[in-house]
Scaffold this active site. Structure first.
Site, PDB file in Angstrom:
ATOM      1  N   ASP A 141       0.824  -1.212   0.000  1.00 11.46           N
ATOM      2  CA  ASP A 141       0.000   0.000   0.000  1.00 11.46           C
ATOM      3  C   ASP A 141       0.863   1.269   0.000  1.00 11.46           C
ATOM      4  O   ASP A 141       0.663   2.177   0.812  1.00 11.46           O
ATOM      5  CB  ASP A 141      -0.940  -0.022   1.219  1.00 11.46           C
ATOM      6  CG  ASP A 141      -2.011   1.066   1.142  1.00 11.46           C
ATOM      7  OD1 ASP A 141      -2.297   1.550   0.034  1.00 11.46           O
ATOM      8  OD2 ASP A 141      -2.551   1.440   2.198  1.00 11.46           O
ATOM      9  N   HIS A 184      -2.282  -0.187  11.797  1.00 13.24           N
ATOM     10  CA  HIS A 184      -2.179  -1.567  11.315  1.00 13.24           C
ATOM     11  C   HIS A 184      -0.742  -1.930  10.981  1.00 13.24           C
ATOM     12  O   HIS A 184       0.118  -1.064  10.888  1.00 13.24           O
ATOM     13  CB  HIS A 184      -3.073  -1.781  10.084  1.00 13.24           C
ATOM     14  CG  HIS A 184      -2.985  -0.653   9.090  1.00 13.24           C
ATOM     15  ND1 HIS A 184      -3.939   0.345   9.009  1.00 13.24           N
ATOM     16  CD2 HIS A 184      -2.054  -0.331   8.160  1.00 13.24           C
ATOM     17  CE1 HIS A 184      -3.592   1.209   8.070  1.00 13.24           C
ATOM     18  NE2 HIS A 184      -2.455   0.824   7.544  1.00 13.24           N
ATOM     19  N   GLN A 252      -3.311  -5.710   5.408  1.00 12.24           N
ATOM     20  CA  GLN A 252      -3.050  -4.745   6.491  1.00 12.24           C
ATOM     21  C   GLN A 252      -3.915  -5.125   7.687  1.00 12.24           C
ATOM     22  O   GLN A 252      -5.127  -4.927   7.673  1.00 12.24           O
ATOM     23  CB  GLN A 252      -3.372  -3.317   6.021  1.00 12.24           C
ATOM     24  CG  GLN A 252      -2.349  -2.786   5.022  1.00 12.24           C
ATOM     25  CD  GLN A 252      -2.817  -1.539   4.296  1.00 12.24           C
ATOM     26  OE1 GLN A 252      -3.869  -1.543   3.650  1.00 12.24           O
ATOM     27  NE2 GLN A 252      -2.043  -0.475   4.369  1.00 12.24           N
ATOM     28  N   ARG A 282       3.827  11.845  11.456  1.00 14.63           N
ATOM     29  CA  ARG A 282       2.484  11.768  10.870  1.00 14.63           C
ATOM     30  C   ARG A 282       1.860  10.448  11.312  1.00 14.63           C
ATOM     31  O   ARG A 282       2.367   9.371  10.977  1.00 14.63           O
ATOM     32  CB  ARG A 282       2.577  11.826   9.337  1.00 14.63           C
ATOM     33  CG  ARG A 282       1.249  11.652   8.600  1.00 14.63           C
ATOM     34  CD  ARG A 282       1.538  11.495   7.127  1.00 14.63           C
ATOM     35  NE  ARG A 282       0.370  11.375   6.276  1.00 14.63           N
ATOM     36  CZ  ARG A 282      -0.274  10.236   6.022  1.00 14.63           C
ATOM     37  NH1 ARG A 282       0.078   9.109   6.595  1.00 14.63           N
ATOM     38  NH2 ARG A 282      -1.295  10.230   5.178  1.00 14.63           N
ATOM     39  N   ASP A 284      -0.729   7.820  10.972  1.00 15.11           N
ATOM     40  CA  ASP A 284      -1.575   7.410   9.852  1.00 15.11           C
ATOM     41  C   ASP A 284      -2.903   6.823  10.338  1.00 15.11           C
ATOM     42  O   ASP A 284      -2.942   6.058  11.314  1.00 15.11           O
ATOM     43  CB  ASP A 284      -0.806   6.347   9.037  1.00 15.11           C
ATOM     44  CG  ASP A 284      -1.545   5.932   7.791  1.00 15.11           C
ATOM     45  OD1 ASP A 284      -1.800   6.801   6.950  1.00 15.11           O
ATOM     46  OD2 ASP A 284      -1.881   4.738   7.670  1.00 15.11           O
ATOM     47  N   GLU A 326      -3.593  12.149  10.604  1.00 17.95           N
ATOM     48  CA  GLU A 326      -4.104  11.849   9.265  1.00 17.95           C
ATOM     49  C   GLU A 326      -5.489  11.257   9.464  1.00 17.95           C
ATOM     50  O   GLU A 326      -5.650  10.069   9.709  1.00 17.95           O
ATOM     51  CB  GLU A 326      -3.178  10.879   8.516  1.00 17.95           C
ATOM     52  CG  GLU A 326      -3.476  10.814   7.022  1.00 17.95           C
ATOM     53  CD  GLU A 326      -4.418   9.685   6.633  1.00 17.95           C
ATOM     54  OE1 GLU A 326      -5.108   9.827   5.605  1.00 17.95           O
ATOM     55  OE2 GLU A 326      -4.482   8.658   7.329  1.00 17.95           O
ATOM     56  N   HIS A 395      -0.888  12.161  -1.909  1.00 18.63           N
ATOM     57  CA  HIS A 395      -0.747  10.857  -2.560  1.00 18.63           C
ATOM     58  C   HIS A 395      -2.061  10.080  -2.587  1.00 18.63           C
ATOM     59  O   HIS A 395      -2.162   9.052  -3.250  1.00 18.63           O
ATOM     60  CB  HIS A 395       0.326  10.040  -1.837  1.00 18.63           C
ATOM     61  CG  HIS A 395      -0.106   9.619  -0.464  1.00 18.63           C
ATOM     62  ND1 HIS A 395      -0.302  10.525   0.562  1.00 18.63           N
ATOM     63  CD2 HIS A 395      -0.410   8.401   0.048  1.00 18.63           C
ATOM     64  CE1 HIS A 395      -0.694   9.864   1.640  1.00 18.63           C
ATOM     65  NE2 HIS A 395      -0.773   8.583   1.360  1.00 18.63           N
ATOM     66  N   ASP A 396      -3.064  10.535  -1.826  1.00 16.27           N
ATOM     67  CA  ASP A 396      -4.334   9.819  -1.782  1.00 16.27           C
ATOM     68  C   ASP A 396      -5.346  10.453  -2.743  1.00 16.27           C
ATOM     69  O   ASP A 396      -5.084  11.461  -3.385  1.00 16.27           O
ATOM     70  CB  ASP A 396      -4.875   9.806  -0.350  1.00 16.27           C
ATOM     71  CG  ASP A 396      -4.163   8.744   0.497  1.00 16.27           C
ATOM     72  OD1 ASP A 396      -3.757   7.705  -0.071  1.00 16.27           O
ATOM     73  OD2 ASP A 396      -4.017   8.955   1.710  1.00 16.27           O
ATOM     74  N   ARG A 520      -4.875   5.398  -7.399  1.00 12.75           N
ATOM     75  CA  ARG A 520      -4.075   6.454  -6.764  1.00 12.75           C
ATOM     76  C   ARG A 520      -2.655   6.493  -7.339  1.00 12.75           C
ATOM     77  O   ARG A 520      -1.976   7.511  -7.255  1.00 12.75           O
ATOM     78  CB  ARG A 520      -4.019   6.238  -5.243  1.00 12.75           C
ATOM     79  CG  ARG A 520      -5.355   6.472  -4.555  1.00 12.75           C
ATOM     80  CD  ARG A 520      -5.283   6.163  -3.075  1.00 12.75           C
ATOM     81  NE  ARG A 520      -4.908   4.781  -2.826  1.00 12.75           N
ATOM     82  CZ  ARG A 520      -4.616   4.286  -1.624  1.00 12.75           C
ATOM     83  NH1 ARG A 520      -4.649   5.067  -0.570  1.00 12.75           N
ATOM     84  NH2 ARG A 520      -4.302   3.013  -1.470  1.00 12.75           N
TER      85      ARG A 520
HETATM   86  C1  GLC Z   1      -3.641   6.520   4.969  1.00  8.98           C
HETATM   87  C2  GLC Z   1      -2.670   6.703   3.829  1.00  8.98           C
HETATM   88  C3  GLC Z   1      -3.139   5.891   2.658  1.00  8.98           C
HETATM   89  C4  GLC Z   1      -3.227   4.449   3.068  1.00  8.98           C
HETATM   90  C5  GLC Z   1      -4.094   4.282   4.307  1.00  8.98           C
HETATM   91  C6  GLC Z   1      -3.959   2.916   4.894  1.00  8.98           C
HETATM   92  O1  GLC Z   1      -4.887   6.997   4.670  1.00  8.98           O
HETATM   93  O2  GLC Z   1      -2.571   8.068   3.496  1.00  8.98           O
HETATM   94  O3  GLC Z   1      -2.292   6.044   1.559  1.00  8.98           O
HETATM   95  O4  GLC Z   1      -3.773   3.692   2.029  1.00  8.98           O
HETATM   96  O5  GLC Z   1      -3.703   5.179   5.330  1.00  8.98           O
HETATM   97  O6  GLC Z   1      -2.697   2.763   5.466  1.00  8.98           O
END
Ligand code: GLC
Length: 650
Positions: A141, A184, A252, A282, A284, A326, A395-396, A520
């Site tokens: 991912d 995760h 994950q 950051r 996540d 995030e 990136h998303d 993406r």
């Molecule tokens: C966050 C990341 C994304 C990823 C997701 C799961 O949202 O920015 O790219 O797919 O977490 O880890």
């Protein structure tokens, strides 16, 4: 706060502290621990108080904080002390951020050094390097499925390379942002491997079930994050003979924070990276940290308790380290990730402003600011000592998480309007020149999100291929306009790699078996450095965009009113194409800047008498700080050219 139960417990814990740790000079550590221990104890108790091992687990937590403090290098400890003194340092208008993939940007960590010059040329001083940790090839991912939280993936280099990079960045006055994927792990992480072998201790690190009974109950209320590619929230693991919770991809595995051992492991990892030079961590997918049957398993109260506890612990060991939340969630929810009922951030000091981002794209598609104005009205005021990351692309994907009521208030039907936006950005809508790709279409709900590079979404790809100069101008203007907005709204502007040179979509992902299903990747290309070189050639698209953005960042740094101190007033005007707000200094010499943006492809007039707190109409002219030109105001109106903005000095 002094409170006897926690205080006497702390005394016992300190007496039992590992002697190696105890002999260090821990003065600052003890002062901070004393200040935060009441909160740490009560949060830990709320989360884990009913467990028989509560006390040894708490002891372990304090040991982790102390050990990592001992490991903290002198220059980082000095920076902690300096940031404690200058506690508003991260609200400064001088910060400008950039997100990149290490490999796609610079091949590897060693390669990053030479490429920092480019960032400095642009005016960047905060760099988010997306995950570089060891993960399975292909099934990772984009780095967000981590196999070893303390090991740099060989393709990027080594831990020494990261240390060298962080030292170089520090010497250049640049801040380093690193991810910790707290929600995760990869299914190949050692904890997962142990769980697969039936190890009880590690089975308890994840949510696993022998049959579908509990998973089915969970599924009734849990939405799907990747409905196309990873439907459902559980995956059968043959080796383990159990279902495991996998909210994102099937590889994950969601961590079980009901187990204090998971929390302690994670705080240890966060402090490890703080000690390896991360100025900002950051965190996540924080909205997902706590799972509860009957809920969406997002934004749960306990997820906030976990973040508060992480912050309190980090403040004891590495108080200069900031957290980014995030959490791409609704405005009323996102604001909670700063921490509620507080002045200072109690959870994360920084959060992604996904609301503003999506609203900006709405304004570009509709050429109107109706939803932008309504949506922002419902974005609650943030805490004083917290700030946004304002971004146009990352990136998303772009999620259309607007509030239905806001869409209606703007005069649109929610479902039809969302469909219009997806059609617009995927180029299906007749007038659209955008060339994005749908992401995460959910056949059950009809929802979809949007992938695509900023330039392609802004129509540059189509304009270039049809050699249409007017259309090229428009898309360049959109790109500059969006950067003008994220630089002036309040918060840290965060650029995405490639956007400052107009990078287009990259379709090579379609031929990669590990990527083709995830659109993406269309906006995660290898940076084309030959294209970047064209920033030096006047007349090229690269030159126009790069120099405009560079100027935006340089001018922003000179405007104290652009520091993020809850110093913004948004104006409603009768012109539906304009977005108008004022920024002002909260301290020191009083100054005000009026930001006016026109999202239409035609020029528009703002009637200044509509802005009751601004008295410009008596003036003959005023200066646009961005272009350094005088703008006529003597008629009581200002004309804003198509797809442009002004930063008017009042
Ligand atoms: C966050 C990341 C994304 C990823 C997701 C799961 O949202 O920015 O790219 O797919 O977490 O880890």
């Amino acid at each position: 706060m002094y409170e006897q139960v926690s205080h006497s417990l702390l005394n016992d814990i300190l007496i039992g502290l590992d002697p190696k740790v105890g002999c260090e000079d821990l003065k600052h550590f003890y002062i901070r621990l004393g200040a935060n221990f009441y909160a740490i104890h009560s949060l830990f108790h709320q989360l884990y108080g009913d467990r028989h091992d509560f006390r040894p687990q708490l002891q372990k937590l304090v040991e982790v904080m102390a050990r990592q403090y001992v490991n903290r290098r002198p220059e980082l400890r000095r920076s902690d002390l300096a940031r404690e003194k200058d506690h508003n340092w991260f609200l400064s208008q001088e910060l400008a951020g950039y997100t990149l993939y290490c490999q796609e940007y610079a091949q590897d960590l060693k390669g990053m050094h030479a490429k920092l010059d480019y960032l400095q040329e642009l005016g960047i001083n905060l760099v988010h390097i997306m995950p570089v940790l060891d993960g399975p090839k292909g099934r990772n991912d984009g780095g967000y499925a981590v196999r070893d939280f303390r090991k740099i993936d060989e393709k990027y280099g080594t831990l020494d390379d990261m240390d060298a990079l962080s030292a170089d960045m520090r010497s250049r006055g640049m801040l380093l942002v690193l991810d910790v994927v707290v929600n995760h792990t990869s299914d190949e992480h050692e904890w997962a491997q142990q769980a697969k072998q039936g190890n009880e201790q590690h089975l308890d690190y994840y949510y696993t079930y022998p049959d579908r009974k509990i998973p089915d109950i969970f599924e009734q209320s849990m939405p799907e994050v990747f409905p196309e590619t990873a439907p459902g929230n559980f995956t059968w693991n043959e080796e383990m003979g159990r279902w495991v919770m996998t909210v994102f991809n099937h590889f994950q595995w969601d961590l079980n924070y009901k187990n204090p051992a998971v929390f302690i492991e994670m705080i240890d990892i966060i402090l490890f990276w703080a000690n390896h030079g991360a100025d900002v961590v950051r965190l996540d997918a924080v909205a997902f940290l706590w799972k509860k049957i009957g809920s969406t398993c997002q934004n749960e109260r306990e997820a906030h308790l976990i973040l508060q506890l992480m912050k309190d612990c980090c403040q004891v060991t590495a108080p200069g380290t900031l957290f980014i939340a995030e959490a791409i969630v609704a405005p009323l929810e996102i604001i909670k990730y700063f921490g509620e009922d507080a002045v200072n951030a109690k959870e994360c000091e920084v959060a992604y402003n996904a609301t503003f981002m999506a609203l900006l794209w709405d304004a570009v598609a509709t050429k109107k600011t109706l939803l932008l104005n309504h949506g922002l009205r419902n974005l609650p005021t943030k805490l004083d000592r917290a700030t946004w990351l304002n971004y146009a692309r990352c990136h998303d994907d772009i999620g259309l998480g607007f509030d239905d009521n806001d869409i209606r208030a703007a005069g649109y039907d929610p479902q039809a309007h969302r469909r219009f936006l997806v059609d617009y950005y995927t180029g299906v809508y007749p007038d659209s020149t955008a060339t994005g790709v749908a992401f995460g279409r959910n056949e059950k709900t009809g929802d979809a999100r949007i992938s695509g590079s900023l330039a392609s979404l802004a129509g540059l790809e189509a304009a270039l291929s049809s050699h249409d100069d007017a259309a090229i101008d428009n898309s360049v203007q959109i790109i500059i306009l969006l950067h003008g907005m994220i630089a002036s709204f309040g918060g840290i502007p965060l650029l995405y790699y490639g956007d400052a040179i107009g990078t287009l979509n990259d379709n090579t992902y379609l031929t990669d078996e590990n990527k083709h299903h995830d659109s993406r990747w269309v906006h995660r290309p290898t940076l084309d450095w030959r294209k970047a070189e064209r920033r030096h050639e006047p007349g090229t698209v690269e030159h126009r965009i790069f120099h405009a953005i560079r100027k935006i960042l340089a001018v922003r740094k000179q405007i104290p009113a652009f520091a993020d101190l809850n110093n913004r007033e948004i104006f409603e005007t009768s012109n539906p194409h304009l977005f108008v707000f004022m920024r002002f200094t909260a301290h020191g010499i009083y100054s005000r800047v009026l930001v006016i943006a026109n999202f239409d492809t035609a020029p528009h007039i703002l009637n200044l008498t509509e802005l009751n707190t601004v008295n410009l109409s008596e003036r003959y002219e005023t200066r646009d700080i961005y272009s350094n030109q005088c703008i006529a105001t003597q008629t009581g109106t200002v004309e804003i050219p198509a797809l442009s903005f002004y930063w008017l000095q009042l």
